[in-house]
Motif scaffolding. Structure first.
Motif, short mmCIF file in Angstrom:
data_model
loop_
_atom_site.label_atom_id
_atom_site.label_comp_id
_atom_site.label_asym_id
_atom_site.label_seq_id
_atom_site.Cartn_x
_atom_site.Cartn_y
_atom_site.Cartn_z
N GLY A 84 0.79 -1.22 0.00
CA GLY A 84 0.00 0.00 0.00
C GLY A 84 0.83 1.27 0.00
N THR A 85 2.15 1.16 -0.02
CA THR A 85 3.02 2.33 0.04
C THR A 85 3.65 2.67 -1.31
N ALA A 86 3.25 1.99 -2.37
CA ALA A 86 3.91 2.15 -3.68
C ALA A 86 3.95 3.59 -4.16
N ASP A 87 2.92 4.39 -3.88
CA ASP A 87 2.88 5.77 -4.36
C ASP A 87 3.48 6.77 -3.37
N ASN A 88 3.99 6.30 -2.25
CA ASN A 88 4.57 7.19 -1.24
C ASN A 88 6.01 7.54 -1.57
N THR A 89 6.58 8.43 -0.77
CA THR A 89 7.93 8.94 -1.01
C THR A 89 8.96 7.82 -1.21
N PHE A 90 8.99 6.84 -0.30
CA PHE A 90 9.95 5.74 -0.41
C PHE A 90 9.27 4.46 -0.88
N LEU A 93 11.18 1.52 -2.64
CA LEU A 93 12.01 0.69 -1.77
C LEU A 93 11.16 -0.29 -0.98
N PHE A 94 10.14 0.22 -0.31
CA PHE A 94 9.32 -0.63 0.55
C PHE A 94 8.47 -1.60 -0.26
N ASP A 95 8.04 -1.19 -1.45
CA ASP A 95 7.26 -2.08 -2.30
C ASP A 95 8.06 -3.32 -2.70
N THR A 96 9.37 -3.16 -2.92
CA THR A 96 10.20 -4.31 -3.29
C THR A 96 10.42 -5.27 -2.12
#
Length: 192
Positions: A84-90, A93-96
């Protein structure tokens, strides 16, 4: 009475500063009296937040994790949050990291270990450091925040964890004193 003189570059310090004497009372610590019970309650409460997150993600008791997505049923405890963080600032990185086995194991081990340490009142320094890092990474994964420019509960919890360790909160309603006296912790004080 032994008076300790204070000097600054060879000159006496301002006369308004009272001399420190052998009879000067020690400053009150934050863990004195009822305050230590407040720190202990905060320690146990935050420990329960970590331990509950572990248990709910492990068994899928339906609070934040449905049974079908429980870790014991093959679900990934990190996928929902990190995807759920894919469009956020980082987000990249977190999506991977989302759904990778080693990340799931590290995350779940961290939740269980931090939660157990806080509830028991042992390993407060390690729990504060690792818990703070975990919370800061979760905070970074959500940037930019939608309800505040920079502050959210992750930062507040990280600050409270630091306070718990500094206040020696594991010694009240916990096993902190016993833990600190063990040969292992006396040899490696970082484990306090």
């Amino acid at each position: 009475m032994a008076t300790i003189e204070r000097r600054h570059h060879g000159n006496d310090v301002d006369d308004a500063t009272p001399p420190v004497t052998a009879q000067t009372p020690a400053p009150q610590t934050t863990t004195a009296g009822p305050v230590r019970y407040v720190w202990a309650a905060a320690r146990i409460a935050i420990g329960w937040v970590f331990l509950w997150a572990f248990l709910d993600k492990l068994f899928g008791w339906g609070f934040a994790t449905p049974t079908a997505k429980a870790w014991i049923n093959g679900g990934s405890p990190t996928t929902g949050f990190l995807k759920g963080t894919a469009d956020n600032t980082f987000g990249g990185l977190f999506d991977t990291l989302a759904g990778q086995g080693w990340v799931d194991w590290l995350f779940m081990t961290g939740l269980a270990g931090i939660g157990a340490a806080l509830i028991l009142g042992i390993g407060m320094r390690i729990a504060a450091i690792t818990g703070g890092l975990l919370l800061l990474m979760m905070w970074a994964a959500e940037l930019p925040l939608t309800t505040n420019p920079f502050m959210d509960e992750h930062i507040v919890y990280a600050l409270v964890l630091a306070g718990l360790a500094l206040a020696g909160a594991g010694q009240t309603i916990g096993l902190g004193r016993w833990w600190a006296a063990t040969p292992l912790v006396r040899r490696l004080p970082i484990l306090k």
